[in-house]
Design an enzyme around this catalytic site. Sequence first.
Site, PDB file in Angstrom:
ATOM      1  N   PHE A 123       0.855  -1.185   0.000  1.00 42.64           N
ATOM      2  CA  PHE A 123       0.000   0.000   0.000  1.00 42.64           C
ATOM      3  C   PHE A 123       0.900   1.247   0.000  1.00 42.64           C
ATOM      4  O   PHE A 123       1.890   1.292   0.725  1.00 42.64           O
ATOM      5  CB  PHE A 123      -0.881  -0.033   1.248  1.00 42.64           C
ATOM      6  CG  PHE A 123      -1.964   0.994   1.256  1.00 42.64           C
ATOM      7  CD1 PHE A 123      -3.179   0.751   0.638  1.00 42.64           C
ATOM      8  CD2 PHE A 123      -1.780   2.215   1.899  1.00 42.64           C
ATOM      9  CE1 PHE A 123      -4.188   1.704   0.649  1.00 42.64           C
ATOM     10  CE2 PHE A 123      -2.780   3.166   1.911  1.00 42.64           C
ATOM     11  CZ  PHE A 123      -3.994   2.909   1.288  1.00 42.64           C
TER      12      PHE A 123
ATOM     13  N   ASP B  20       1.749  -4.824   8.943  1.00 45.53           N
ATOM     14  CA  ASP B  20       0.568  -3.988   8.785  1.00 45.53           C
ATOM     15  C   ASP B  20      -0.637  -4.923   8.671  1.00 45.53           C
ATOM     16  O   ASP B  20      -0.704  -5.751   7.756  1.00 45.53           O
ATOM     17  CB  ASP B  20       0.723  -3.121   7.526  1.00 45.53           C
ATOM     18  CG  ASP B  20      -0.431  -2.142   7.363  1.00 45.53           C
ATOM     19  OD1 ASP B  20      -1.535  -2.425   7.851  1.00 45.53           O
ATOM     20  OD2 ASP B  20      -0.216  -1.100   6.714  1.00 45.53           O
TER      21      ASP B  20
ATOM     22  N   LYS C  61     -11.643  -0.351   8.840  1.00 46.75           N
ATOM     23  CA  LYS C  61     -11.922  -1.378   7.833  1.00 46.75           C
ATOM     24  C   LYS C  61     -12.750  -2.491   8.480  1.00 46.75           C
ATOM     25  O   LYS C  61     -13.890  -2.268   8.830  1.00 46.75           O
ATOM     26  CB  LYS C  61     -10.612  -1.860   7.214  1.00 46.75           C
ATOM     27  CG  LYS C  61      -9.975  -0.748   6.376  1.00 46.75           C
ATOM     28  CD  LYS C  61      -8.609  -1.085   5.829  1.00 46.75           C
ATOM     29  CE  LYS C  61      -8.090   0.093   4.998  1.00 46.75           C
ATOM     30  NZ  LYS C  61      -6.639   0.027   4.736  1.00 46.75           N
TER      31      LYS C  61
ATOM     32  N   ARG D 267     -12.396  -4.792  -6.742  1.00 48.08           N
ATOM     33  CA  ARG D 267     -12.077  -5.402  -5.448  1.00 48.08           C
ATOM     34  C   ARG D 267     -13.357  -5.604  -4.647  1.00 48.08           C
ATOM     35  O   ARG D 267     -14.160  -4.685  -4.480  1.00 48.08           O
ATOM     36  CB  ARG D 267     -11.117  -4.460  -4.711  1.00 48.08           C
ATOM     37  CG  ARG D 267     -10.400  -5.082  -3.570  1.00 48.08           C
ATOM     38  CD  ARG D 267      -9.354  -4.125  -3.046  1.00 48.08           C
ATOM     39  NE  ARG D 267      -9.980  -2.933  -2.453  1.00 48.08           N
ATOM     40  CZ  ARG D 267      -9.448  -2.256  -1.433  1.00 48.08           C
ATOM     41  NH1 ARG D 267      -8.295  -2.626  -0.912  1.00 48.08           N
ATOM     42  NH2 ARG D 267     -10.066  -1.199  -0.954  1.00 48.08           N
TER      43      ARG D 267
HETATM   44  C1  LIG Z   1      -5.961   1.191   4.449  1.00 47.63           C
HETATM   45  C2  LIG Z   1      -4.502   1.015   4.594  1.00 47.63           C
HETATM   46  C3  LIG Z   1      -3.731   2.006   5.195  1.00 47.63           C
HETATM   47  C4  LIG Z   1      -4.358   3.305   5.612  1.00 47.63           C
HETATM   48  O1  LIG Z   1      -3.504   4.117   6.317  1.00 47.63           O
HETATM   49  P1  LIG Z   1      -4.115   5.373   7.091  1.00 47.63           P
HETATM   50  O2  LIG Z   1      -2.949   6.023   7.690  1.00 47.63           O
HETATM   51  O3  LIG Z   1      -5.096   4.829   8.075  1.00 47.63           O
HETATM   52  O4  LIG Z   1      -4.816   6.220   6.089  1.00 47.63           O
HETATM   53  C5  LIG Z   1      -2.384   1.742   5.360  1.00 47.63           C
HETATM   54  N1  LIG Z   1      -1.826   0.581   4.953  1.00 47.63           N
HETATM   55  C6  LIG Z   1      -2.561  -0.383   4.374  1.00 47.63           C
HETATM   56  C7  LIG Z   1      -1.920  -1.662   3.950  1.00 47.63           C
HETATM   57  C8  LIG Z   1      -3.914  -0.193   4.150  1.00 47.63           C
HETATM   58  O5  LIG Z   1      -4.632  -1.119   3.548  1.00 47.63           O
END
Ligand SMILES: *Cc1c(COP(=O)(O)O)cnc(C)c1O
Length: 417
Positions: free
Chosen positions: A133, A202, A228, A376
């Site tokens: 991400f 993560d 989420k 998705r």
């Molecule tokens: C949704 C997501 C984020 C979101 O980060 P925020 O700081 O909460 O906006 C980060 N890493 C991953 C892998 C995600 O899927």
Amino acid sequence: MNQILSAPKVRLNDVQILDAQDPLAHCRERFQLPDGVIYLDGNSLGAMPKSVPARMTRAIEQEWAVGLIRSWNDADWYPAPQRVGGRISQLIGAKPHEVIVADSISVNLFKILVAALRMRPGRKRILGEIGNFPTDVYIASGVAELMEAEFIAVEPDDLLAAITEEVAIVSLTHVNYKSGKFYDMAAITQRAHDVGALVVWDLAHTAGAMPCELNAAKADFAVGCGYKYLNGGPGAPAFVFVAERHHQGLDQPLKGWHGHVKPFEFTHDYVAGNGMDRMLVGTAPQLSLIALEAALEAFDGVDMQLLRQKSQALTSLFITLVDQELSEFGFGLATPRDATKRGSQVSLTHPQGYAIIQAHIARGVIGDFRSPNILRFGFASLYISYCDVWNAVMILKDIMINETWKRAEFMKQKAVT
Ligand SMILES: *Cc1c(COP(=O)(O)O)cnc(C)c1O
């Protein structure tokens, strides 16, 4: 060879039987979902648990309006980051005092990556993955820049070989946000420990979506998302995990007053708070924290192994029905076919993915689009039924047969996809 042709056709009646036998079917009642919507985007913003509005009303009308500042004590606002962290710890295989709620994933990643680098003086490499991400990649690059370290991203298949003695930190997302494929947490952590490296996981697409055993996997650090699969609401605060063995000497860079051992002594010098308390920075977003805490009641009494079984069954049914009903329309599968290798989402590919998703949403089936060609679909086992999966595929089939996705209104790209 062609499993699709040899497998018996799935019929609506089979799907209805799955719903009738679903041991988690009663959990759907815990959520407020609009009529006519099949919500397959709980991996991006979870649905709203019914427990939230009443709790929020009390927080606003009593605790805020009447209690005012007294509520930091009287309504137990102040210990909420630890308390809610403790509740989340049960979903991720951690001890209550190893998890605290604070900030966002992005900010927590920054704090943890710096703290972890400081635990490996002499090593300068953060190892990540291509396809992670973006925020995970940007934050790791930013930390490397700041700490005069280097950030190297490799293809997931090359990852194990890249975990060498130069590596200080391995920073990975457990379940990939695009493909839904997940890593073997214990094996990668073991490999990293063998060469003296630490691992940051993560859990954005793991927590609340599938069981996770951080301590059994000997994980060092983890971050995860409140909005989420934990259903905490838009922009809900995130959580951070640090294994107890690393608490001593943990030195995170954002030294704010709420991380101080005695914030209300207002001393000039920073003294880090005990254990995870030092991961706090500033004043918690209390209303969001209260919403997240109320939302977590949706997991009360839920057996995470049953949740996993249902998640695998939902995603498998979706793939089977896509094979069975949509084979002529040019969709590809970007998610592992093997249910034991994917999280709770299925990603399809299609060159017209964006317009197709828009047309699907217009018919009440809400998934999302990830550039360049991914459709998705997230399957939150607490509120998605087998019939939802059936209907989602049948509506998609209708859109493809009638080519409704070709309408101009579905081609226009919106700001948030
Ligand atoms: C949704 C997501 C984020 C979101 O980060 P925020 O700081 O909460 O906006 C980060 N890493 C991953 C892998 C995600 O899927």
